[in-house]
Design a protein around this motif. Structure first.
Motif, PDB file in Angstrom:
ATOM      1  N   MET A  72     -12.133   3.842  10.648  1.00  0.00           N
ATOM      2  CA  MET A  72     -11.837   3.029   9.474  1.00  0.00           C
ATOM      3  C   MET A  72     -10.316   2.851   9.414  1.00  0.00           C
ATOM      4  O   MET A  72      -9.570   3.831   9.455  1.00  0.00           O
ATOM      5  CB  MET A  72     -12.348   3.707   8.202  1.00  0.00           C
ATOM      6  CG  MET A  72     -12.225   2.866   6.938  1.00  0.00           C
ATOM      7  SD  MET A  72     -12.981   3.720   5.526  1.00  0.00           S
ATOM      8  CE  MET A  72     -12.836   2.473   4.244  1.00  0.00           C
ATOM      9  N   LEU A  73      -9.882   1.603   9.362  1.00  0.00           N
ATOM     10  CA  LEU A  73      -8.457   1.285   9.343  1.00  0.00           C
ATOM     11  C   LEU A  73      -8.107   0.513   8.080  1.00  0.00           C
ATOM     12  O   LEU A  73      -8.931  -0.236   7.561  1.00  0.00           O
ATOM     13  CB  LEU A  73      -8.057   0.432  10.554  1.00  0.00           C
ATOM     14  CG  LEU A  73      -8.493   0.872  11.948  1.00  0.00           C
ATOM     15  CD1 LEU A  73      -8.094  -0.188  12.971  1.00  0.00           C
ATOM     16  CD2 LEU A  73      -7.896   2.217  12.313  1.00  0.00           C
ATOM     17  N   SER A  74      -6.880   0.685   7.622  1.00  0.00           N
ATOM     18  CA  SER A  74      -6.362  -0.188   6.567  1.00  0.00           C
ATOM     19  C   SER A  74      -4.846  -0.066   6.562  1.00  0.00           C
ATOM     20  O   SER A  74      -4.286   0.797   7.253  1.00  0.00           O
ATOM     21  CB  SER A  74      -6.935   0.164   5.187  1.00  0.00           C
ATOM     22  OG  SER A  74      -6.225   1.231   4.599  1.00  0.00           O
ATOM     23  N   TYR A  75      -4.197  -0.931   5.770  1.00  0.00           N
ATOM     24  CA  TYR A  75      -2.738  -0.826   5.666  1.00  0.00           C
ATOM     25  C   TYR A  75      -2.257  -1.343   4.331  1.00  0.00           C
ATOM     26  O   TYR A  75      -2.696  -2.395   3.851  1.00  0.00           O
ATOM     27  CB  TYR A  75      -2.042  -1.597   6.792  1.00  0.00           C
ATOM     28  CG  TYR A  75      -0.541  -1.345   6.802  1.00  0.00           C
ATOM     29  CD1 TYR A  75      -0.041  -0.075   7.079  1.00  0.00           C
ATOM     30  CD2 TYR A  75       0.366  -2.359   6.506  1.00  0.00           C
ATOM     31  CE1 TYR A  75       1.322   0.182   7.074  1.00  0.00           C
ATOM     32  CE2 TYR A  75       1.734  -2.117   6.506  1.00  0.00           C
ATOM     33  CZ  TYR A  75       2.203  -0.835   6.793  1.00  0.00           C
ATOM     34  OH  TYR A  75       3.561  -0.594   6.778  1.00  0.00           O
ATOM     35  N   ASN A  76      -1.378  -0.560   3.736  1.00  0.00           N
ATOM     36  CA  ASN A  76      -0.707  -0.933   2.496  1.00  0.00           C
ATOM     37  C   ASN A  76       0.779  -0.656   2.693  1.00  0.00           C
ATOM     38  O   ASN A  76       1.179   0.499   2.836  1.00  0.00           O
ATOM     39  CB  ASN A  76      -1.252  -0.101   1.331  1.00  0.00           C
ATOM     40  CG  ASN A  76      -0.512  -0.344   0.029  1.00  0.00           C
ATOM     41  OD1 ASN A  76       0.353  -1.223  -0.058  1.00  0.00           O
ATOM     42  ND2 ASN A  76      -0.836   0.433  -0.987  1.00  0.00           N
ATOM     43  N   PRO A  77       1.619  -1.699   2.727  1.00  0.00           N
ATOM     44  CA  PRO A  77       3.053  -1.486   2.990  1.00  0.00           C
ATOM     45  C   PRO A  77       3.800  -0.825   1.844  1.00  0.00           C
ATOM     46  O   PRO A  77       4.916  -0.353   2.021  1.00  0.00           O
ATOM     47  CB  PRO A  77       3.571  -2.912   3.228  1.00  0.00           C
ATOM     48  CG  PRO A  77       2.654  -3.769   2.428  1.00  0.00           C
ATOM     49  CD  PRO A  77       1.304  -3.118   2.513  1.00  0.00           C
ATOM     50  N   ASN A  78       3.173  -0.771   0.681  1.00  0.00           N
ATOM     51  CA  ASN A  78       3.838  -0.184  -0.480  1.00  0.00           C
ATOM     52  C   ASN A  78       4.039   1.315  -0.276  1.00  0.00           C
ATOM     53  O   ASN A  78       3.232   1.988   0.359  1.00  0.00           O
ATOM     54  CB  ASN A  78       2.995  -0.423  -1.741  1.00  0.00           C
ATOM     55  CG  ASN A  78       3.794  -0.209  -3.009  1.00  0.00           C
ATOM     56  OD1 ASN A  78       4.984  -0.476  -3.061  1.00  0.00           O
ATOM     57  ND2 ASN A  78       3.120   0.279  -4.041  1.00  0.00           N
TER      58      ASN A  78
END
Length: 514
Positions: free
Chosen positions: A72-78
């Protein structure tokens, strides 16, 4: 591959990898839609993306990074994620303070962009509620399934370039308390409340009460065992391995372990032994290194300087093979240990593995392969390229935390640490070897003894959030009370804070001396 674009409330568009529009229920929750798509396309990766960032979505990175189905992948630059910084008050794991510049293991997922395989969604269907808040659902899935073997990552490559959030994130105590109640033990909701009261002078009574309307979600009926973990990554390696063993005063135990290594079905190339003896003019006691014939090359270094950190650093400079096994001198392994280890490495394409290391009569608790919270410097196999420019921090010598610090160095380079329940290692927990003298630590002569060890605080300063540090202080306050002599709670309170401040002082001194 199915790509789902949404506006945080509803799905606005669904396309295939060929950019063909697919039918979907525009009135349903986002979590419901991706589950329905998973049932329709059970062999597909399900990708989600906020419609505001679809021009930055990097589908090629999904193909490259998503190399087996149990991911499971995701990305949040915050800098701060969905649940906010306060989750650190009750979670001491390395998955809270995320390094956003590398691929980093964490259960903290984001609705901005991410991917999961349909088979995982099918397994959790009707077992994890499809919340109306998509962020909450994603974090819930990852938090529940990560210990079950779902590999969860913050993956910066999901976007083609650096982006910033167009709308500032808002954090809710109601959401936080609900999440803690549903994914942790009940006592953590009270500890969260206590920490907010003590460290932030906040009294979220309503959020605490609200959380009690929700049931815990940890579901024993979820099993990901049938989902394939055969990695599509194409890697080549020689399967050559060196063994690193620091030792001091454990002649017999080391001999038994060397005999285990000599019987391996997959023999190591080099066994690197760093023997320590602090007695002046002392010489090696390991006569069998020369008197017996061994089926591998032994690199033996003798030093009068004690310390496992220094010994391992000396050994790291001698590594020649593609892999290295960090080993203790009082462990035992079966004859197929190295061969079995490489079979797991080939399947998972992993570069860092800590193995199940048990004392006699101990039973295995964790039976899944999953992302480990620490690192075992006496029971791990690592690819040389991961650690060739690393070392054990000597600030931790004779203290606690060097394993955890080394593990964090590995994670911050973009590598994950897996826990493998098998093959097992038997840890004999041998008595302390001879020739040891009590280390002359800077705080030994203090009238007020630091509590906890300054090296523990050092680790927390370097690798954890302020909230994690404060949360640990609260936990230690209650745990330590029953183990010390002062039973008057008021006297104990002042005593504890003096010891904590002393530990904090020395931790900062260690940092400043670097």
């Amino acid at each position: 591959m199915i790509i789902v674009y949404h506006n945080n409330k509803h799905v606005v568009k669904v396309t295939s990898k060929d950019n063909e529009d697919l039918l979907h229920n525009s009135n349903a929750r986002i979590a419901t839609v991706i589950t329905e798509l998973a049932l329709q396309y059970p062999e597909s990766k399900i990708v989600w993306c906020n419609e505001n960032y679809q021009n930055y979505l990097n589908l090629e990175a999904v193909r490259e990074s998503f190399h087996h189905n149990k991911m499971m992948l995701s990305y949040n630059p915050n800098h701060t994620d969905f649940l906010g910084r306060k989750i650190g008050y009750i979670d001491q794991s390395p998955f809270i303070k995320i390094n956003k510049h590398v691929t980093y293991p964490t259960w903290q997922m984001s609705s901005l962009a991410g991917a999961i395989h349909a088979k995982v969604l099918i397994e959790i269907n009707q077992k994890i509620r499809p919340d109306s808040n998509f962020n909450y659902y994603l974090n819930s899935v990852a938090k529940i399934c990560m210990p079950l073997g779902l590999l969860c990552y913050s993956e910066r490559k999901l976007f083609t370039q650096d982006i910033s959030l167009k709308v500032p994130q808002k954090y809710s105590n109601f959401t936080l308390f609900r999440f803690v109640k549903q994914h942790y033990r009940i006592r953590w909701t009270f500890l969260l409340f206590l920490n907010l009261m003590v460290f932030e002078f906040r009294f979220p009574f309503l959020a605490l009460i609200y959380s009690w309307f929700f049931k815990n979600r940890n579901n024993e009926n979820i099993s990901l065992d049938k989902i394939s973990t055969f990695s599509s990554l194409k890697t080549t390696h020689s399967e050559t391995i060196d063994i690193i063993i620091p030792t001091i005063g454990r002649k017999k135990y080391l001999y038994d372990f060397l005999k285990d290594l000599s019987k391996q079905t997959h023999l190591p190339n080099n066994v690197i032994i760093v023997e320590q003896n602090t007695l002046p003019k002392s010489v090696s006691e390991l006569d069998y290194l020369v008197s017996e014939v061994w089926p591998f090359k032994i690199k033996h270094t003798f030093t009068n300087q004690a310390g496992a950190c220094n010994a391992r650093n000396m050994a790291l400079k001698e590594v020649e093979s593609e892999w290295l096994f960090f080993a203790d001198d009082d462990i035992r392994i079966e004859e197929n240990f190295i061969e079995s280890s490489f079979s797991f490495i080939a399947k998972y394409k992993s570069k860092v593995m800590t193995f199940n290391c048990l004392q006699k009569n101990q039973k295995t608790i964790n039976k899944e392969i999953f992302q480990w919270v620490s690192f075992g410097s006496g029971c791990s196999i690592v690819k040389k390229e991961v650690v060739q420019d690393m070392s054990f921090d000597l600030k931790y010598e004779f203290g606690f935390g060097e394993d955890g610090d080394f593990g964090m160095q590995i994670r911050n380079k973009g590598h994950d640490i897996f826990y493998f329940p098998a093959p097992q290692i038997l840890h004999l927990k041998a008595p302390i070897g001879g020739f040891r003298t009590k280390p002359d630590l800077a705080w030994n002569k203090d009238k007020v003894k630091p509590k906890p060890s300054p090296t523990v605080i050092l680790y927390k300063i370097l690798h954890e959030t302020k909230e994690q540090m404060n949360g640990y202080q609260t936990i230690l306050f209650f745990k330590y009370y029953s183990r010390q002599s002062v039973k008057n709670p008021i006297k104990y309170f002042f005593k504890f804070h003096k010891e904590w401040r002393q530990s904090l002082y020395w931790a900062n001194e260690l940092i400043n001396k670097a």
